[in-house]
Scaffold this active site. Sequence first.
Site, mmCIF file in Angstrom:
data_model
loop_
_atom_site.group_PDB
_atom_site.id
_atom_site.type_symbol
_atom_site.label_atom_id
_atom_site.label_comp_id
_atom_site.label_asym_id
_atom_site.label_seq_id
_atom_site.Cartn_x
_atom_site.Cartn_y
_atom_site.Cartn_z
ATOM 1 N N ASP A 72 16.949 -26.759 96.611
ATOM 2 C CA ASP A 72 18.061 -25.836 96.825
ATOM 3 C C ASP A 72 19.067 -26.522 97.749
ATOM 4 O O ASP A 72 18.725 -27.478 98.452
ATOM 5 C CB ASP A 72 17.571 -24.526 97.450
ATOM 6 C CG ASP A 72 18.656 -23.457 97.471
ATOM 7 O OD1 ASP A 72 19.486 -23.420 96.536
ATOM 8 O OD2 ASP A 72 18.703 -22.669 98.432
ATOM 9 N N GLU A 112 22.651 -25.872 100.439
ATOM 10 C CA GLU A 112 23.629 -25.036 101.119
ATOM 11 C C GLU A 112 24.910 -25.862 101.189
ATOM 12 O O GLU A 112 24.862 -27.056 101.516
ATOM 13 C CB GLU A 112 23.169 -24.648 102.523
ATOM 14 C CG GLU A 112 21.781 -24.019 102.599
ATOM 15 C CD GLU A 112 21.642 -22.722 101.825
ATOM 16 O OE1 GLU A 112 22.683 -22.089 101.517
ATOM 17 O OE2 GLU A 112 20.485 -22.348 101.530
ATOM 18 N N ASP A 169 24.461 -26.651 92.111
ATOM 19 C CA ASP A 169 23.643 -27.697 92.724
ATOM 20 C C ASP A 169 23.758 -28.994 91.919
ATOM 21 O O ASP A 169 23.912 -30.083 92.486
ATOM 22 C CB ASP A 169 22.170 -27.266 92.773
ATOM 23 C CG ASP A 169 21.946 -26.047 93.632
ATOM 24 O OD1 ASP A 169 22.553 -25.970 94.707
ATOM 25 O OD2 ASP A 169 21.171 -25.173 93.221
ATOM 26 N N TYR A 182 15.644 -19.407 106.997
ATOM 27 C CA TYR A 182 16.285 -18.724 105.862
ATOM 28 C C TYR A 182 16.481 -19.701 104.704
ATOM 29 O O TYR A 182 16.176 -19.395 103.543
ATOM 30 C CB TYR A 182 17.626 -18.149 106.306
ATOM 31 C CG TYR A 182 18.532 -17.716 105.192
ATOM 32 C CD1 TYR A 182 18.455 -16.431 104.651
ATOM 33 C CD2 TYR A 182 19.489 -18.585 104.672
ATOM 34 C CE1 TYR A 182 19.305 -16.033 103.622
ATOM 35 C CE2 TYR A 182 20.339 -18.199 103.642
ATOM 36 C CZ TYR A 182 20.240 -16.920 103.123
ATOM 37 O OH TYR A 182 21.076 -16.536 102.092
ATOM 38 N N ASP A 186 13.940 -20.318 100.508
ATOM 39 C CA ASP A 186 14.340 -20.401 99.109
ATOM 40 C C ASP A 186 13.443 -21.345 98.322
ATOM 41 O O ASP A 186 12.982 -21.008 97.223
ATOM 42 C CB ASP A 186 15.803 -20.853 99.000
ATOM 43 C CG ASP A 186 16.779 -19.751 99.373
ATOM 44 O OD1 ASP A 186 16.342 -18.595 99.511
ATOM 45 O OD2 ASP A 186 17.978 -20.045 99.537
#
Length: 204
Positions: A27, A29, A85, A152, A156
């Site tokens: 994942d 960010e 992504d 957090y 994921d």
Amino acid sequence: MINVITDTAALEAFCASLVHETFVTVDTEFMREKTYYPQLCLVQVSGEQNAAAIDPLAPGIDLKPLYELLANPAILKVFHACRQDMEIFYHAAGGVVPAPIFDTQVAAMVCGYGESVSYETLVNKILRAPLDKSSRFTDWSRRPLTDKQLAYAMDDVLHLRKIYAELAQRMAETGRIEWIADEMQPLLEATTYDNDPNEAWKKI
């Protein structure tokens, strides 16, 4: 304790620890408000035992070991709703598309969860667990990141391991593995992400 990688040597060691995995969950960010291409701010990767948050903004870090892992044909890369992504990695890695991949959003559609199902929905329905949304609007480009923000972000990929296992089992039992391969083929093509900024005005 969350493993936060901020230098190339640690990244090389982490990626080496994953070379015998059959799959890893991935994942990102990122920030996109002020740039044409997204600014990669954090990459979360998890294997069966090892997981880490990789800081692309750390001074001097070389992400080549990560890009080599993402391109390793022997390791399945599991994402959720991976279009953005994949675009980020395609441009950051010099035109190399991560492969092979498994998109849990596509798999969830094939398994009857509906079209464009959210990650939160899968966590709730498959894992029967609540999802912490308190850091959803974090500015991921700011440093330092707090332990809460990192937790957090890591949740994921940690949840995604169990979601992938469940969806893969359902698809195997129902003979629908080939369906997802057809659905994900456009995500593996470079032309999907090869957008020329000089041509962007034509879409307006």
